[in-house]
Design a protein around this motif. Structure first.
Motif, PDB file in Angstrom:
ATOM      1  N   GLU A 125       0.997  -1.029   0.018  1.00 47.62           N
ATOM      2  CA  GLU A 125      -0.173  -0.363  -0.022  1.00 47.62           C
ATOM      3  C   GLU A 125       0.677   1.599  -0.115  1.00 47.62           C
ATOM      4  OE1 GLU A 125      -4.245   0.672   1.827  1.00 47.62           O
ATOM      5  OE2 GLU A 125      -2.450   1.749   3.871  1.00 47.62           O
ATOM      6  N   ARG A 158      -3.686   0.664  -3.543  1.00 47.07           N
ATOM      7  CA  ARG A 158      -2.807  -0.737  -3.083  1.00 47.07           C
ATOM      8  C   ARG A 158      -2.423  -0.956  -4.634  1.00 47.07           C
ATOM      9  NH1 ARG A 158      -2.360  -3.964   0.889  1.00 47.07           N
ATOM     10  NH2 ARG A 158      -3.242  -2.593   2.339  1.00 47.07           N
ATOM     11  N   ARG A 180      -4.671   7.138  -1.003  1.00 48.41           N
ATOM     12  CA  ARG A 180      -3.806   5.983  -0.873  1.00 48.41           C
ATOM     13  C   ARG A 180      -4.159   4.792  -2.335  1.00 48.41           C
ATOM     14  NH1 ARG A 180      -1.933   7.352   2.691  1.00 48.41           N
ATOM     15  NH2 ARG A 180      -1.975   7.365   5.630  1.00 48.41           N
TER      16      ARG A 180
END
Length: 398
Positions: free
Chosen positions: A286, A295, A293
């Protein structure tokens, strides 16, 4: 178009093993070729034939001869068609130079015959000056200020305040720590530094492996592996993180935070670069910047910009990203400015002055053990650029 057949013919052409029928077949493929196909063929050739000595002049003359045959086969009544074929061929024209430097290709969009004449007639113009790789070794500064270079860590293990530091036969530095020892404060940091021209393979107390690139530094907390696994990176490093679901592994790099449990990934965060690039080889990570954010999956790259926005790049060429770890510079369709920026991270270049630009796009691989002068000469061989080394600076000109 049978791309596999073309790659095989192209490879054999450079090796000088084609018969006349196969040469004619290759000519047909070349007339249908686009730049991406040619680039892929060159990349494959560099990887498979990197230790082979090609005859530069024979390759040059072969390309010219092929152009002569094309000219002869084109009738005077179709000048437009002839010109279009020349331009199409010019888009993927290539000159390969190996001579101990593996491979380098320059693409240019203009008449091939003119470009080949210029390449064959020109002589290397790199000045007699040289920028030598420094003789320094990687440096370790412990949390209390004690310093040691890798030269000091030979066959014996160094014991110091609960730490055990060993150098393995392959050069890996192994750091272990007594979990019960409390010689350092938890917020103090150990510091690892690699000067230009030096890389380091390090095993951390949790058994994670870190490859630290040239001109990079990494800090780990003295309490690393006890209550947290956090490191701070400046420069570039490849991480093979030992799995521990209780203690996430966190890399802080400029405005970026990369969190993992156990995986393999590369982080590039040089101060001179405008962004931080995190590229995932396996597992999952991540990437965070401020409140953003993302991932990413294997084969993807997260690019964090100075504005804290995160860009996702898919299907990244891992060979290019990790070439430094294997001891190579590897370029694919990049400008001379990009190449010089990469070279300056390895060689102690004090500055680069561009007195001339170039539209060339370069593809190839070069060993990092080569002298800078040799690398620049190889670029001269496949372009109209010239280089002058003066008092630690590189001047790019024509």
């Amino acid at each position: 178009m049978d791309k596999n057949k073309f790659r095989n013919l192209f490879k054999r052409y450079l090796a000088g093993t084609l018969d006349e029928h196969e040469r004619q077949e290759l000519d047909v493929y070349m007339s249908l070729l686009d730049e991406s196909d040619f680039s892929e063929a060159v990349d494959e050739l560099v990887e498979l034939e990197e230790n082979r000595d090609f005859e530069k002049e024979r390759v040059f003359q072969g390309i010219l001869n092929r152009m002569d045959k094309k000219d002869e086969s084109t009738t005077a009544s179709s000048p437009h068609s002839r010109k279009m074929r020349l331009v199409q061929f010019g888009k993927v024209a290539a000159v390969l130079l190996v001579s101990g430097l593996l491979g380098l290709v320059a693409y240019q969009i203009f008449d091939v015959r003119q470009h080949m004449d210029e390449v064959i007639s020109m002589q290397p113009a790199v000045s007699t000056g040289e920028i030598e790789l420094p003789q320094e070794d990687a440096l370790i500064t412990l949390a209390d200020g004690k310093q040691m270079s890798l030269d000091e860590i030979k066959e014996d293990t160094i014991y110091y305040k609960g730490l055990a530091i060993t150098r393995l036969d392959d050069g890996t530095i192994v750091m272990k720590q007594d979990r019960e020892a409390h010689f350092f404060r938890a917020d103090e940091k150990h510091h690892f530094v690699t000067p230009k021209g030096v890389s380091l393979r390090l095993m951390l107390p949790d058994a994670s492996i870190v490859y630290l690139n040239s001109n990079s530094s990494m800090q780990i907390y003295a309490a690393f592996g006890k209550k947290q696994r956090q490191v701070a990176l400046s420069g570039e490093a490849f991480f093979e993180v030992a799995h521990n679901k209780e203690l996430p592994f966190v890399v802080h790099a400029k405005n970026t935070e990369v969190s993992v449990l156990g995986t393999k990934f590369n982080v590039s965060a040089y101060n001179e670069d405008r962004q931080v690039e995190t590229t995932l080889l396996s597992g999952s990570v991540e990437v965070g910047a401020d409140q953003n954010r993302l991932r990413i999956k294997p084969g993807q790259q997260a690019v964090v910009h100075s504005s804290n926005t995160i860009q996702l790049r898919k299907n990244v060429d891992m060979g290019n990203v990790l070439a430094w770890r294997d001891g190579y510079f590897r370029f694919k369709d990049v400008s001379i400015r990009t190449i010089m920026a990469d070279l300056a991270k390895w060689y102690p270049i004090e500055g680069v002055e561009f007195k001339a630009g170039s539209s060339d796009q370069f593809t190839g691989s070069i060993k990092r053990s080569k002298k800078l002068k040799d690398v620049l000469e190889s670029i001269e061989q496949v372009s109209d650029l010239r280089f002058d080394i003066q008092e630690g600076r590189v001047i790019v000109m024509k």
